[in-house]
Write a protein that holds these residues in place. Structure first.
Motif, PDB file in Angstrom:
ATOM      1  N   GLN A 192       0.836  -1.195   0.000  1.00  0.00           N
ATOM      2  CA  GLN A 192       0.000   0.000   0.000  1.00  0.00           C
ATOM      3  C   GLN A 192       0.875   1.250   0.000  1.00  0.00           C
ATOM      4  O   GLN A 192       1.974   1.252   0.566  1.00  0.00           O
ATOM      5  CB  GLN A 192      -0.894   0.046   1.247  1.00  0.00           C
ATOM      6  CG  GLN A 192      -1.988  -0.995   1.295  1.00  0.00           C
ATOM      7  CD  GLN A 192      -2.833  -0.846   2.563  1.00  0.00           C
ATOM      8  OE1 GLN A 192      -2.339  -0.452   3.604  1.00  0.00           O
ATOM      9  NE2 GLN A 192      -4.102  -1.168   2.446  1.00  0.00           N
ATOM     10  N   PHE A 193       0.347   2.298  -0.624  1.00  0.00           N
ATOM     11  CA  PHE A 193       0.980   3.613  -0.563  1.00  0.00           C
ATOM     12  C   PHE A 193      -0.104   4.635  -0.261  1.00  0.00           C
ATOM     13  O   PHE A 193      -1.222   4.547  -0.793  1.00  0.00           O
ATOM     14  CB  PHE A 193       1.663   3.969  -1.889  1.00  0.00           C
ATOM     15  CG  PHE A 193       2.224   5.368  -1.912  1.00  0.00           C
ATOM     16  CD1 PHE A 193       3.429   5.652  -1.290  1.00  0.00           C
ATOM     17  CD2 PHE A 193       1.533   6.395  -2.537  1.00  0.00           C
ATOM     18  CE1 PHE A 193       3.942   6.937  -1.293  1.00  0.00           C
ATOM     19  CE2 PHE A 193       2.041   7.686  -2.551  1.00  0.00           C
ATOM     20  CZ  PHE A 193       3.252   7.959  -1.931  1.00  0.00           C
ATOM     21  N   ALA A 194       0.206   5.584   0.600  1.00  0.00           N
ATOM     22  CA  ALA A 194      -0.788   6.603   0.950  1.00  0.00           C
ATOM     23  C   ALA A 194      -0.104   7.933   1.213  1.00  0.00           C
ATOM     24  O   ALA A 194       1.077   7.984   1.592  1.00  0.00           O
ATOM     25  CB  ALA A 194      -1.602   6.178   2.165  1.00  0.00           C
ATOM     26  N   ILE A 195      -0.857   8.997   1.038  1.00  0.00           N
ATOM     27  CA  ILE A 195      -0.380  10.345   1.323  1.00  0.00           C
ATOM     28  C   ILE A 195      -1.487  11.113   2.031  1.00  0.00           C
ATOM     29  O   ILE A 195      -2.677  10.930   1.716  1.00  0.00           O
ATOM     30  CB  ILE A 195       0.055  11.073   0.024  1.00  0.00           C
ATOM     31  CG1 ILE A 195       0.648  12.444   0.354  1.00  0.00           C
ATOM     32  CG2 ILE A 195      -1.090  11.181  -0.972  1.00  0.00           C
ATOM     33  CD1 ILE A 195       1.324  13.098  -0.841  1.00  0.00           C
ATOM     34  N   SER A 196      -1.106  11.919   3.014  1.00  0.00           N
ATOM     35  CA  SER A 196      -2.103  12.724   3.733  1.00  0.00           C
ATOM     36  C   SER A 196      -1.568  14.134   3.922  1.00  0.00           C
ATOM     37  O   SER A 196      -0.346  14.353   3.976  1.00  0.00           O
ATOM     38  CB  SER A 196      -2.437  12.111   5.095  1.00  0.00           C
ATOM     39  OG  SER A 196      -1.368  12.297   6.001  1.00  0.00           O
TER      40      SER A 196
END
Length: 204
Positions: free
Chosen positions: A180-184
């Motif tokens: 998984q890859f995520a950005i916030s």
């Protein structure tokens, strides 16, 4: 072993079960993403109890402690009790009752490399007990997080559920491996944060 992905944090559950790129002092986020472990979680204890569907109950707790020159270590325990079931033979005759439970014990470590990057890994022992059947497995999550405190932004890349069964019920099963890859990012003039995640990178 899909129960390993069952989240007990209300904050994570409200985000659809994926909240891997929020870098703050919420210890419950590190059960899945060990790179989020940081000094602000030192001596934190998190406990949760969920009265789930039907007579299913979920209980969990986490504790973290900072050690100089090592990083932040955590221990986590989660147990799922599926309740009581009727035990019937092939003729439909009742032979009593049986229970079904799953448990996960996790040890994690997180370390800040510099002002912008942190890394983390955990190791979990998975135990399933269904009636007289038992299965054990080992699983690990490895993650790295980029943090920009000035822009209130974070991003995480995680490899989830790396491992294998130690003993099986009858047939060997794979763990639910996932990348998984995520950005916030917290908005500058509004009290909101956006969090965008890309799941199952390994299965495009």
């Amino acid at each position: 072993y899909m129960f390993i992905n069952l989240e007990t944090s209300p904050r994570v559950a409200a985000m659809g079960g994926n909240l891997i790129a929020v870098y703050d002092n919420d210890l419950s986020l590190t059960r899945t993403t060990p790179s989020l472990l940081n000094a602000s979680m030192n001596n934190q204890l998190v406990f949760s109890f969920t009265d789930y569907l039907s007579d299913i109950n979920i209980i969990s707790f986490s504790y973290a402690r900072e050690f100089n020159m090592i990083g932040v270590l955590s221990i986590d325990f989660k147990s799922i009790d599926y309740g009581s079931f009727e035990l019937n033979n092939e003729f439909g005759e009742n032979m009593g009752n049986f229970s079904a439970t799953d448990q996960i014990i996790t040890l994690g470590i997180g370390r800040i490399l510099n002002r912008s990057f942190s890394i983390g890994a955990n190791l979990s022992l998975l135990n399933s007990n269904y009636e007289s059947y038992n299965s054990l497995a080992l699983s690990s999550n490895i993650a790295t997080t980029y943090i920009n405190m000035n822009k209130k932004m974070a991003s995480t890349l995680i490899l989830k559920n790396i491992g294998k069964q130690l003993n099986t019920y009858s047939n060997s099963e794979d763990l639910p491996f996932e990348m998984q890859f995520a950005i916030s990012k917290v908005l500058l003039h509004l009290p909101f944060r956006y969090h965008v995640s890309y799941n199952y990178i390994n299965s495009f």
